[in-house]
Each structure stands twice: as C-alpha cells, then as structure tokens.
Design a protein around this motif. Structure first.
Motif, PDB file in Angstrom:
ATOM      1  N   PHE A 261       0.813  -1.203   0.000  1.00  0.00           N
ATOM      2  CA  PHE A 261       0.000   0.000   0.000  1.00  0.00           C
ATOM      3  C   PHE A 261       0.855   1.265   0.000  1.00  0.00           C
ATOM      4  N   GLY A 262       0.177   2.386  -0.124  1.00  0.00           N
ATOM      5  CA  GLY A 262       0.792   3.691   0.007  1.00  0.00           C
ATOM      6  C   GLY A 262      -0.223   4.644   0.607  1.00  0.00           C
TER       7      GLY A 262
ATOM      8  N   ARG B  74       4.016  12.546   3.602  1.00  0.00           N
ATOM      9  CA  ARG B  74       4.581  11.996   2.371  1.00  0.00           C
ATOM     10  C   ARG B  74       3.518  11.964   1.282  1.00  0.00           C
ATOM     11  N   GLY B  75       3.961  11.669   0.044  1.00  0.00           N
ATOM     12  CA  GLY B  75       3.047  11.463  -1.060  1.00  0.00           C
ATOM     13  C   GLY B  75       2.637  10.014  -1.148  1.00  0.00           C
ATOM     14  N   CYS B  76       1.559   9.744  -1.852  1.00  0.00           N
ATOM     15  CA  CYS B  76       1.051   8.384  -1.994  1.00  0.00           C
ATOM     16  C   CYS B  76       1.706   7.698  -3.188  1.00  0.00           C
ATOM     17  N   LYS B  77       2.468   6.635  -2.924  1.00  0.00           N
ATOM     18  CA  LYS B  77       3.119   5.857  -3.970  1.00  0.00           C
ATOM     19  C   LYS B  77       2.654   4.404  -3.866  1.00  0.00           C
ATOM     20  N   PRO B  78       2.100   3.825  -4.922  1.00  0.00           N
ATOM     21  CA  PRO B  78       1.694   2.420  -4.884  1.00  0.00           C
ATOM     22  C   PRO B  78       2.853   1.513  -4.480  1.00  0.00           C
ATOM     23  N   ASP B  79       2.562   0.562  -3.597  1.00  0.00           N
ATOM     24  CA  ASP B  79       3.553  -0.420  -3.116  1.00  0.00           C
ATOM     25  C   ASP B  79       4.680   0.229  -2.322  1.00  0.00           C
ATOM     26  N   ASP B  80       4.433   1.423  -1.757  1.00  0.00           N
ATOM     27  CA  ASP B  80       5.454   2.108  -0.967  1.00  0.00           C
ATOM     28  C   ASP B  80       5.796   1.311   0.287  1.00  0.00           C
TER      29      ASP B  80
END
Length: 312
Positions: free
Chosen positions: A102-103, A124-130
């Motif tokens: 998730f992110g 932080r920013g939302c990054k897939p698979d973070d």
C-alpha cells in the motif's frame, strides 16, 4: 490477489490538531474515534451507520474509485488536519502468509484482524507499493482497517494484497537482525509478525562463532520463534561474532542468513582529560626517518587538540 482494492467503507473527516512537525502524527491521531463501536481493534462497521465525533454525526459511506489510488479529498473532504478510516473485508480461500502492499498520503496506522501491523507518522506522497507488510491471513473473512491522516495538499491511499515470496522479500529486507542491549547483552529480532513464522519455516537453527581467522563455536541452539530472543553469549567481554541462521522452509528449501555483530560490555579509554594524559607515542628503535616524522606530526596535532605533550 494482486488486484488493487478500489471499493471501501469510509468514515471522516475526523478532527485533529495542527502541528508544524511533519515527522510525527498530528495531535489527536491517537484517539480511538470508534471506541463506542467496538474500537479500532474490533470495529462494528456498516454502510450508513452513524458515528458521533465532537458533537458531529458522521456516516460510514460506500465509496468506489475508477483509479487505483483512492482520493479522500474527493470522497470525504478537502480539509487539512483531519483523519479518516477506511474499512474492507476480504475473503481468503486458504490461510497463510501474504503481503499487504500500500501507500498513503500522509501517515497512518493499519490493523489486520484487530492487530496493529503498521504505523507511520511522517508526511509523504502516496506511492503504490510504498509499504509492503507481511501478514497472516486466516481462511475466510479478514478485516482491514486503515487510518489515514491529512496534513495538507493531497489526501490519498491505495492498497492490494500480494502473495508472500520469501526470496523476493529478503532481496529488499532482512528477516533477522541483532541489536545491542544495555549491560553488554545482545538480542535477535525478527522483522515480521509472529503469526507468519509457522508459515515460513519448519525449523530454525542458530549458530554463533567468534568472528576470527580461526573461528571458535560460542553457542548453538534453536530459535524460540519469538520476535525478540536474547542471545546466550558472554556479556562481560566485548567481542565480534558471526550468527548463522539455518532454516528449513515450508517448501523444503534451506534458507541461510549470516549476521556479523558486536556484543559485550565496552570499555572506554580516556586519551586525555584536564590537560593530562597517561599515554605515550611509541616508535621502534629502528624506526625509519618517515616513521619518526609521523610520530612528531602526531605529537604536534595531539598537543593542538588537547593541550598535552604526548611523550615519544
């Protein structure tokens, strides 16, 4: 599995305090806004159900997104200094270890079947698979509760469930590490939840040797299957060691990890204090001209640093 979860039950906005520190949760984030409805560890959730928050009535809504990233700005509010809950039930045909991938934007907290498995307070920013967290999922219905805070700008999250592959995971992360404790003791720590242990390994054997040219055995035994295990090695003497972890995986493959670490009480040596020293600079009787020069240079700079004349 592998598919992004785009349909959620959402509740918010939950009022939080303001803060200029972007490295920790906003004031009020620790409050359990679901305390009258089972609590964050056992939430009683239903679409349309009302939750009273600070004299304001909020309702759980059913939200579906055409994008993999869920926009809480669109679904709930464009306010800052707030939080929201996202809830989802997923069905698993066979129990085992999985990856929750998730992110979030910004920080948050995650519970799987009532157990907290992740907490992060930094903006932080939302990054897939973070973030990729190995978890145990039981056969049947599993409950996911995510709490996401908004410190400013975008307010988002995304999530999917992936199969757990120990080889892929250990390319990025270590399953084990050794941590130094007070009084010279050392502790072996497992990075994942205890609930996934039995689905990864049949057995785990530990071997500790001195980290020398001719290593000698210090201790060998079985891992306790706990996230923290004190290593039974002498704490009175500071030394370097090598821990060898030999595991039999559930797929019958052997898995090995080696960790070099230091353990034991450290002794502090005071080179100088109050413009006094008990140390000398030593050179051989047959010291070359360059070695004599080096000794004089060392004496010069030590005196500049300490105000003490180190005799040669």
């Amino acid at each position: 599995l592998n598919e992004w979860i785009t349909n959620w039950n959402l509740l918010g906005p939950l009022p939080l305090g303001k803060s200029s520190n972007e490295l920790i949760h906003l004031p009020g984030f620790e409050k359990d806004f679901l305390s009258r409805h089972g609590g964050e560890q056992n939430p009683k959730i239903k679409t349309g159900k009302t939750v009273k928050v600070s004299n304001v009535k909020l309702k759980w809504i059913d939200f579906s997104s055409d994008e993999i990233i869920i926009s809480l700005d669109k679904a709930i509010s464009t306010k800052s200094n707030v939080a929201a809950y996202a809830y989802k039930e997923i069905f698993v045909e066979k129990e085992g270890a999985f990856i929750v991938s998730f992110g979030t934007n910004d920080g948050g907290r995650l519970w799987i079947n009532g157990k907290e498995v992740w907490d992060y307070g930094v903006a932080r920013g939302c990054k897939p698979d973070d973030d990729q967290i190995p978890v145990f999922l039981k056969e049947g219905i599993n409950k996911i509760l995510l709490k996401v805070e908004e410190k400013g700008n975008s307010w988002q999250f995304c999530m999917r469930i992936l199969p757990f592959n120990i080889d892929v995971f250990t390319e990025k992360e270590n399953l084990f590490k050794v941590v130094s404790l007070p009084e010279g003791k050392s502790e072996l720590r497992f990075s994942l939840s205890e609930s996934v242990i039995n689905y990864l390994f049949r057995s785990v054997q530990l071997e500790i040797t001195t980290n020398e040219k001719d290593p000698r055995s210090v201790w060998s035994g079985k891992w306790t299957n706990k996230r923290k295990m004190e290593l039974p090695i002498p704490s009175s003497i500071f030394n370097k060691y090598t821990l060898k972890i030999i595991a039999e995986r559930q797929d019958d493959e052997e898995w090995i990890q080696k960790i070099v670490f230091q353990s034991g009480k450290k002794i502090d040596y005071t080179l100088f204090e109050n413009q006094k020293t008990y140390y000398r600079i030593i050179v051989g009787n047959d010291a070359s001209e360059s070695e004599q020069w080096a000794a004089n240079e060392l004496q010069k700079y030590l005196k500049e640093l300490s105000g003490v004349e180190f005799r040669i």
